[in-house]
Design a protein around this motif. Sequence first.
Motif, PDB file in Angstrom:
ATOM      1  N   VAL A 121      -6.635   0.156  -3.865  1.00  0.00           N
ATOM      2  CA  VAL A 121      -5.803  -0.976  -3.444  1.00  0.00           C
ATOM      3  C   VAL A 121      -6.499  -2.294  -3.777  1.00  0.00           C
ATOM      4  O   VAL A 121      -5.870  -3.221  -4.310  1.00  0.00           O
ATOM      5  N   SER A 122      -7.772  -2.396  -3.493  1.00  0.00           N
ATOM      6  CA  SER A 122      -8.523  -3.611  -3.782  1.00  0.00           C
ATOM      7  C   SER A 122      -8.516  -3.920  -5.278  1.00  0.00           C
ATOM      8  O   SER A 122      -8.317  -5.068  -5.696  1.00  0.00           O
ATOM      9  N   GLU A 123      -8.695  -2.906  -6.088  1.00  0.00           N
ATOM     10  CA  GLU A 123      -8.651  -3.081  -7.540  1.00  0.00           C
ATOM     11  C   GLU A 123      -7.253  -3.504  -7.982  1.00  0.00           C
ATOM     12  O   GLU A 123      -7.096  -4.389  -8.829  1.00  0.00           O
ATOM     13  N   ARG A 124      -6.239  -2.903  -7.389  1.00  0.00           N
ATOM     14  CA  ARG A 124      -4.854  -3.242  -7.736  1.00  0.00           C
ATOM     15  C   ARG A 124      -4.546  -4.703  -7.401  1.00  0.00           C
ATOM     16  O   ARG A 124      -3.859  -5.383  -8.159  1.00  0.00           O
ATOM     17  N   GLN A 125      -5.050  -5.178  -6.274  1.00  0.00           N
ATOM     18  CA  GLN A 125      -4.834  -6.580  -5.923  1.00  0.00           C
ATOM     19  C   GLN A 125      -5.466  -7.503  -6.966  1.00  0.00           C
ATOM     20  O   GLN A 125      -4.909  -8.541  -7.310  1.00  0.00           O
ATOM     21  N   PHE A 126      -6.620  -7.126  -7.467  1.00  0.00           N
ATOM     22  CA  PHE A 126      -7.298  -7.929  -8.487  1.00  0.00           C
ATOM     23  C   PHE A 126      -6.510  -7.919  -9.798  1.00  0.00           C
ATOM     24  O   PHE A 126      -6.353  -8.958 -10.443  1.00  0.00           O
ATOM     25  N   LEU A 127      -6.010  -6.756 -10.207  1.00  0.00           N
ATOM     26  CA  LEU A 127      -5.307  -6.621 -11.480  1.00  0.00           C
ATOM     27  C   LEU A 127      -3.855  -7.084 -11.422  1.00  0.00           C
ATOM     28  O   LEU A 127      -3.303  -7.536 -12.429  1.00  0.00           O
ATOM     29  N   HIS A 128      -3.216  -6.932 -10.257  1.00  0.00           N
ATOM     30  CA  HIS A 128      -1.795  -7.261 -10.091  1.00  0.00           C
ATOM     31  C   HIS A 128      -1.576  -8.037  -8.791  1.00  0.00           C
ATOM     32  O   HIS A 128      -0.932  -7.542  -7.862  1.00  0.00           O
ATOM     33  N   PRO A 129      -2.106  -9.241  -8.711  1.00  0.00           N
ATOM     34  CA  PRO A 129      -2.011 -10.000  -7.465  1.00  0.00           C
ATOM     35  C   PRO A 129      -0.577 -10.298  -7.036  1.00  0.00           C
ATOM     36  O   PRO A 129      -0.314 -10.515  -5.852  1.00  0.00           O
ATOM     37  N   GLU A 130       0.355 -10.286  -7.975  1.00  0.00           N
ATOM     38  CA  GLU A 130       1.753 -10.565  -7.646  1.00  0.00           C
ATOM     39  C   GLU A 130       2.377  -9.503  -6.738  1.00  0.00           C
ATOM     40  O   GLU A 130       3.423  -9.729  -6.133  1.00  0.00           O
ATOM     41  N   GLU A 131       1.731  -8.360  -6.607  1.00  0.00           N
ATOM     42  CA  GLU A 131       2.256  -7.278  -5.770  1.00  0.00           C
ATOM     43  C   GLU A 131       1.866  -7.417  -4.300  1.00  0.00           C
ATOM     44  O   GLU A 131       2.297  -6.618  -3.468  1.00  0.00           O
ATOM     45  N   PHE A 132       1.051  -8.428  -3.986  1.00  0.00           N
ATOM     46  CA  PHE A 132       0.546  -8.612  -2.634  1.00  0.00           C
ATOM     47  C   PHE A 132       0.837 -10.039  -2.172  1.00  0.00           C
ATOM     48  O   PHE A 132       1.005 -10.935  -2.993  1.00  0.00           O
ATOM     49  N   PRO A 133       0.872 -10.261  -0.863  1.00  0.00           N
ATOM     50  CA  PRO A 133       1.023 -11.635  -0.382  1.00  0.00           C
ATOM     51  C   PRO A 133      -0.077 -12.520  -0.960  1.00  0.00           C
ATOM     52  O   PRO A 133      -1.219 -12.074  -1.153  1.00  0.00           O
ATOM     53  N   ARG A 134       0.240 -13.773  -1.228  1.00  0.00           N
ATOM     54  CA  ARG A 134      -0.678 -14.682  -1.934  1.00  0.00           C
ATOM     55  C   ARG A 134      -1.980 -14.967  -1.200  1.00  0.00           C
ATOM     56  O   ARG A 134      -3.043 -14.914  -1.782  1.00  0.00           O
ATOM     57  N   GLU A 135      -1.909 -15.325   0.016  1.00  0.00           N
ATOM     58  CA  GLU A 135      -3.099 -15.791   0.739  1.00  0.00           C
ATOM     59  C   GLU A 135      -3.784 -14.679   1.531  1.00  0.00           C
ATOM     60  O   GLU A 135      -4.099 -14.850   2.702  1.00  0.00           O
ATOM     61  N   VAL A 136      -4.009 -13.554   0.868  1.00  0.00           N
ATOM     62  CA  VAL A 136      -4.593 -12.388   1.536  1.00  0.00           C
ATOM     63  C   VAL A 136      -5.822 -11.921   0.759  1.00  0.00           C
ATOM     64  O   VAL A 136      -5.815 -11.884  -0.460  1.00  0.00           O
ATOM     65  N   PHE A 137      -6.865 -11.586   1.496  1.00  0.00           N
ATOM     66  CA  PHE A 137      -8.056 -10.977   0.915  1.00  0.00           C
ATOM     67  C   PHE A 137      -8.149  -9.555   1.455  1.00  0.00           C
ATOM     68  O   PHE A 137      -8.093  -9.341   2.668  1.00  0.00           O
ATOM     69  N   LEU A 138      -8.277  -8.581   0.568  1.00  0.00           N
ATOM     70  CA  LEU A 138      -8.374  -7.174   0.959  1.00  0.00           C
ATOM     71  C   LEU A 138      -9.783  -6.677   0.698  1.00  0.00           C
ATOM     72  O   LEU A 138     -10.368  -6.946  -0.353  1.00  0.00           O
TER      73      LEU A 138
ATOM     74  N   VAL B 224       0.846  -1.205   0.000  1.00  0.00           N
ATOM     75  CA  VAL B 224       0.000   0.000   0.000  1.00  0.00           C
ATOM     76  C   VAL B 224       0.877   1.249   0.000  1.00  0.00           C
ATOM     77  O   VAL B 224       0.622   2.203  -0.742  1.00  0.00           O
ATOM     78  N   GLU B 225       1.919   1.246   0.800  1.00  0.00           N
ATOM     79  CA  GLU B 225       2.802   2.414   0.874  1.00  0.00           C
ATOM     80  C   GLU B 225       3.561   2.636  -0.434  1.00  0.00           C
ATOM     81  O   GLU B 225       3.881   3.779  -0.764  1.00  0.00           O
ATOM     82  N   ARG B 226       3.821   1.576  -1.185  1.00  0.00           N
ATOM     83  CA  ARG B 226       4.437   1.754  -2.512  1.00  0.00           C
ATOM     84  C   ARG B 226       3.453   2.429  -3.459  1.00  0.00           C
ATOM     85  O   ARG B 226       3.845   3.224  -4.307  1.00  0.00           O
ATOM     86  N   MET B 227       2.176   2.100  -3.324  1.00  0.00           N
ATOM     87  CA  MET B 227       1.157   2.720  -4.175  1.00  0.00           C
ATOM     88  C   MET B 227       0.941   4.187  -3.829  1.00  0.00           C
ATOM     89  O   MET B 227       0.686   5.006  -4.698  1.00  0.00           O
ATOM     90  N   PHE B 228       1.007   4.513  -2.542  1.00  0.00           N
ATOM     91  CA  PHE B 228       0.729   5.858  -2.040  1.00  0.00           C
ATOM     92  C   PHE B 228       1.884   6.300  -1.146  1.00  0.00           C
ATOM     93  O   PHE B 228       1.761   6.322   0.085  1.00  0.00           O
TER      94      PHE B 228
END
Length: 82
Positions: A51-68, A13-17
């Motif tokens: 952030v939620s949209e980014r996780q959907f479009l670029h899941p590799e940027e977030f830990p694998r087993e996480v739901f935001l 999140v801090e990398r995004m903002f």
Amino acid sequence: MTRGEAEAVLAAVERMFPCGDFALFDHTHEGLAEGSWSIAYEGDYDWPMDVSERQFLHPEEFPREVFLEPIAGWCLGVYAAS
């Protein structure tokens, strides 16, 4: 979900903002299920949706087993995906 996993989401999140002053809280902050976390920032509203949209479009940027989940325009819920 461990604190380390939640901190990895916070780092993404801090990398995004990079100008945000984000805070990480355990489940008691927003009355979430035990083991969940929340990230709060009251400066730029609606960032949790981005952030939620980014996780959907670029899941590799977030830990694998996480739901935001956006909780509010200033708060993001961080949950174990399973």
